[in-house]
Design a protein around this motif. Structure first.
Motif, mmCIF file in Angstrom:
data_model
loop_
_atom_site.group_PDB
_atom_site.id
_atom_site.type_symbol
_atom_site.label_atom_id
_atom_site.label_comp_id
_atom_site.label_asym_id
_atom_site.label_seq_id
_atom_site.Cartn_x
_atom_site.Cartn_y
_atom_site.Cartn_z
ATOM 1 N N GLU A 1 0.828 -1.211 0.000
ATOM 2 C CA GLU A 1 0.000 0.000 0.000
ATOM 3 C C GLU A 1 0.864 1.264 0.000
ATOM 4 O OE1 GLU A 1 -3.237 0.355 -0.462
ATOM 5 O OE2 GLU A 1 -3.423 -1.809 -0.670
ATOM 6 N N ALA A 2 1.943 1.246 0.770
ATOM 7 C CA ALA A 2 2.854 2.393 0.814
ATOM 8 C C ALA A 2 3.470 2.631 -0.565
ATOM 9 C CB ALA A 2 3.945 2.164 1.856
ATOM 10 N N GLU A 3 3.844 1.569 -1.220
ATOM 11 C CA GLU A 3 4.411 1.693 -2.572
ATOM 12 C C GLU A 3 3.379 2.259 -3.536
ATOM 13 O OE1 GLU A 3 7.406 1.538 -5.435
ATOM 14 O OE2 GLU A 3 7.522 1.398 -3.260
ATOM 15 N N ALA A 4 2.141 1.809 -3.434
ATOM 16 C CA ALA A 4 1.073 2.325 -4.298
ATOM 17 C C ALA A 4 0.853 3.820 -4.073
ATOM 18 C CB ALA A 4 -0.221 1.549 -4.059
ATOM 19 N N GLN A 5 1.021 4.263 -2.823
ATOM 20 C CA GLN A 5 0.845 5.683 -2.497
ATOM 21 C C GLN A 5 2.133 6.487 -2.707
ATOM 22 O OE1 GLN A 5 -1.020 6.463 1.330
ATOM 23 N NE2 GLN A 5 -2.331 4.653 1.124
ATOM 24 N N GLN A 6 3.223 5.787 -3.026
ATOM 25 C CA GLN A 6 4.534 6.427 -3.162
ATOM 26 C C GLN A 6 4.895 7.229 -1.912
ATOM 27 O OE1 GLN A 6 6.956 6.230 -5.920
ATOM 28 N NE2 GLN A 6 5.702 4.390 -5.815
ATOM 29 N N THR B 1 2.208 15.847 6.720
ATOM 30 C CA THR B 1 1.299 16.365 5.698
ATOM 31 C C THR B 1 0.079 15.444 5.588
ATOM 32 O OG1 THR B 1 2.234 15.083 3.863
ATOM 33 C CG2 THR B 1 3.278 17.234 4.340
ATOM 34 N N GLU B 2 -0.805 15.795 4.689
ATOM 35 C CA GLU B 2 -1.981 14.957 4.422
ATOM 36 C C GLU B 2 -1.567 13.560 3.963
ATOM 37 O OE1 GLU B 2 -5.142 15.449 4.973
ATOM 38 O OE2 GLU B 2 -5.051 17.566 5.521
ATOM 39 N N LYS B 3 -0.427 13.443 3.264
ATOM 40 C CA LYS B 3 0.048 12.130 2.813
ATOM 41 C C LYS B 3 0.242 11.183 3.995
ATOM 42 C CE LYS B 3 3.104 11.693 -0.531
ATOM 43 N NZ LYS B 3 4.302 11.852 -1.387
ATOM 44 N N ASP B 4 0.726 11.735 5.098
ATOM 45 C CA ASP B 4 0.970 10.899 6.279
ATOM 46 C C ASP B 4 -0.341 10.391 6.874
ATOM 47 O OD1 ASP B 4 3.894 11.247 6.344
ATOM 48 O OD2 ASP B 4 3.340 13.337 6.655
ATOM 49 N N PHE B 5 -1.335 11.253 6.912
ATOM 50 C CA PHE B 5 -2.626 10.829 7.449
ATOM 51 C C PHE B 5 -3.335 9.860 6.505
ATOM 52 C CE2 PHE B 5 -1.902 14.411 10.275
ATOM 53 C CZ PHE B 5 -2.292 13.847 11.488
ATOM 54 N N LYS B 6 -3.128 10.020 5.208
ATOM 55 C CA LYS B 6 -3.706 9.071 4.249
ATOM 56 C C LYS B 6 -3.095 7.686 4.464
ATOM 57 C CE LYS B 6 -4.339 8.142 -0.645
ATOM 58 N NZ LYS B 6 -3.952 8.463 -2.003
#
Length: 95
Positions: A48-53, A78-83
């Motif tokens: 999942e982390a790879e998919a979200q880069q 950032t928002e990326k961390d919460f996602k």
């Protein structure tokens, strides 16, 4: 991606049980039945982390997984961390 303020981070953390803001990142720790279960969950998170880069900083000792999320390019959370945190929570819930 823009770095969130400490107030924004604090507000968003209300939705994430067991997560805290520390050392310019959001962090949590999970304990599982054994190493095999822990590693299996880490593998799912990795895909999942790879998919979200967006990749976590993490450590694993036997049945314990410690995770720290921060967006290095933005110099903080950032928002990326919460996602990614939300994705991790969904993976953990399934187990």
């Amino acid at each position: 991606m823009e770095k969130l303020s400490e107030k924004e981070i604090s507000d968003k953390l209300q939705e994430f049980e067991g997560w805290e803001f520390h050392e310019n990142s959001i962090q949590t720790k999970f304990e599982f039945e054994d190493f095999k279960e822990t590693f299996s969950i880490m593998t799912r998170i990795a895909f999942e982390a790879e998919a979200q880069q967006h990749h976590p900083e993490w450590t694993n000792v036997y049945n314990t997984l410690s995770i720290s999320l921060s967006t290095h390019d933005a110099g903080g959370v950032t928002e990326k961390d919460f996602k990614l945190a939300a994705t991790i929570e969904k993976i953990i819930e399934v187990e």
